[in-house]
Design a protein around this motif. Structure first.
Motif, mmCIF file in Angstrom:
data_model
loop_
_atom_site.group_PDB
_atom_site.id
_atom_site.type_symbol
_atom_site.label_atom_id
_atom_site.label_comp_id
_atom_site.label_asym_id
_atom_site.label_seq_id
_atom_site.Cartn_x
_atom_site.Cartn_y
_atom_site.Cartn_z
ATOM 1 N N LYS A 41 63.494 48.369 35.284
ATOM 2 C CA LYS A 41 62.063 48.580 35.057
ATOM 3 C C LYS A 41 61.622 47.911 33.765
ATOM 4 O O LYS A 41 60.584 47.227 33.713
ATOM 5 C CB LYS A 41 61.772 50.071 35.015
ATOM 6 N N VAL A 42 62.417 48.073 32.707
ATOM 7 C CA VAL A 42 62.096 47.455 31.421
ATOM 8 C C VAL A 42 62.142 45.932 31.530
ATOM 9 O O VAL A 42 61.277 45.229 30.992
ATOM 10 C CB VAL A 42 63.069 47.945 30.328
ATOM 11 N N ALA A 43 63.143 45.423 32.235
ATOM 12 C CA ALA A 43 63.308 43.970 32.380
ATOM 13 C C ALA A 43 62.288 43.362 33.334
ATOM 14 O O ALA A 43 62.072 42.148 33.311
ATOM 15 C CB ALA A 43 64.716 43.649 32.862
ATOM 16 N N GLY A 44 61.695 44.192 34.186
ATOM 17 C CA GLY A 44 60.742 43.687 35.161
ATOM 18 C C GLY A 44 61.388 42.897 36.279
ATOM 19 O O GLY A 44 60.834 41.907 36.759
ATOM 20 N N VAL A 45 62.582 43.350 36.726
ATOM 21 C CA VAL A 45 63.294 42.654 37.798
ATOM 22 C C VAL A 45 63.575 43.617 38.942
ATOM 23 O O VAL A 45 63.696 44.830 38.750
ATOM 24 C CB VAL A 45 64.619 42.048 37.291
ATOM 25 N N ASP A 46 63.670 43.069 40.146
ATOM 26 C CA ASP A 46 64.094 43.824 41.320
ATOM 27 C C ASP A 46 65.552 43.491 41.582
ATOM 28 O O ASP A 46 65.932 42.314 41.632
ATOM 29 C CB ASP A 46 63.247 43.450 42.535
ATOM 30 N N LEU A 47 66.367 44.525 41.753
ATOM 31 C CA LEU A 47 67.799 44.310 41.890
ATOM 32 C C LEU A 47 68.231 44.315 43.352
ATOM 33 O O LEU A 47 67.937 45.243 44.097
ATOM 34 C CB LEU A 47 68.567 45.394 41.121
ATOM 35 N N ASP A 48 68.943 43.264 43.718
ATOM 36 C CA ASP A 48 69.493 43.122 45.059
ATOM 37 C C ASP A 48 70.997 43.381 44.960
ATOM 38 O O ASP A 48 71.795 42.449 44.847
ATOM 39 C CB ASP A 48 69.203 41.717 45.591
ATOM 40 N N ILE A 49 71.381 44.649 44.960
ATOM 41 C CA ILE A 49 72.784 45.021 44.753
ATOM 42 C C ILE A 49 73.170 46.118 45.730
ATOM 43 O O ILE A 49 72.312 46.758 46.357
ATOM 44 C CB ILE A 49 73.047 45.505 43.311
#
Length: 328
Positions: A41-49
């Motif tokens: 959330k802080v990084a502003g990324v969506d994780l595909d894991i």
């Protein structure tokens, strides 16, 4: 995952969203899904894991990065930007698990996002640094040292986390020779087949013929000559105020310094946001960013990913050279 109170959750998320990092190795992430979600959330990324619980069996070759969720840190219990036992315990438990996986052959290399030594000491009072912690955790009795790596230039050091007043008494021909061997081996493991190592003097002007101390004459030069006799590509001792100038222009691949700040100051001035710390000498590579937990910007989305990306890529490169394409 490193200290949950600093930039480690954000950096972990950034690494998992980094195409170059994902392409370099099969990645297992050890931590807590809730902390990682906050980091994303802080990084502003969506994780595909993918994700498994802490005790679940692991796939031999995960198709996507795999989070091993230990479920051991509620982000609500960690105050960002402050040294805390919770942050230190989170990092300590993650690191122990990663080291155990490496010893068991489940992974070929270990990387960690930044730790905070003060927080680690709240959990392990005798904690000095990651070298000592690792050696105790895996039962290692050999020689291991920190290396700093930046833009193809390596810095090794004979003494590290010791008082400056003790440095001279800790320098011997054999310790310098051992560190030259370790430096050569680490450079070779990274892909530099014929390393060129500069050895820094201890005293101003390299002792100026004994006027400013005899360590260069009595200890450092004999160690360099002994190393040359063993076909180690090294030279020196050179005055420490100019040796990095020569190394940076390409005369050497590495500089062996006599104490911590002698090399650290030079390397961090050259590129603070890109430097890597490698713990060399262990049976597997261990890498991290050369900077710390950056409590002052924790939770703000400002963490620069360059050093951590370089750490991950170096670990993957060294792992692939030594162990093939198994997970790292």
């Amino acid at each position: 995952m490193g200290d949950a109170a600093g930039i480690s959750p954000e950096l972990t998320a950034r690494m998992l969203a980094d195409d170059a990092v994902r392409a370099a190795a099969a990645i297992f992430v050890i931590g807590d899904a809730r902390v990682l979600a906050e980091g994303a959330k802080v990084a502003g990324v969506d994780l595909d894991i993918d994700m498994v619980a802490g005790g679940a069996p692991l796939p031999a070759q995960p198709g996507r990065p795999l989070l091993i969720d230990l479920g051991h840190c509620d982000p609500a219990t960690v105050k960002l930007g402050e040294v805390s036992e919770a942050g230190g315990r989170f990092a300590t438990e993650n690191f122990r698990r990663a080291l155990a996986m490496a010893v068991a052959g489940e992974v070929d290399a270990v990387c960690f996002t930044p730790f905070n030594k003060a927080a680690m000491r709240l959990v392990t009072p005798g904690y000095e640094d990651e070298i000592g912690f690792t050696a105790e955790a895996i039962g290692f009795h050999g020689v291991a040292k920190e290396f700093n790596v930046l833009e193809g230039l390596w810095n090794a050091r004979v003494t590290s986390h010791v008082p400056l007043k003790d440095v001279s008494s800790l320098l011997t021909r054999d310790t310098i020779l051992d560190n030259l061997k370790l430096t050569r081996d680490a450079l070779r493991a990274s892909g530099i087949e014929h390393p060129r190592i500069a050895v820094a003097a201890l005293n101003p002007h390299a002792g100026e013929g004994g006027n400013f101390g005899r360590e260069e004459i009595d200890v450092i030069t004999p160690a360099v000559e002994a190393a040359k006799a063993q076909q180690i590509g090294c030279d020196g001792p050179f005055p420490s105020d100019t040796v990095f100038v020569r190394a940076r222009r390409g005369d050497f691949d590495a500089v062996l310094t006599m104490y911590h700040d002698q090399g650290q100051i030079a390397m961090k001035l050259i590129g603070f946001e890109a430097g890597v710390t490698l713990m060399g000498g262990f049976p597997f590579p261990i890498c991290t960013a050369a900077h710390g937990t950056a409590y002052d910007i924790a939770g703000q989305g400002k963490a620069h990913p360059g050093a951590m990306r370089n750490a991950m890529l170096l670990a993957a490169r060294m792992a692939s050279r030594g162990h093939g394409a198994a997970p790292a």
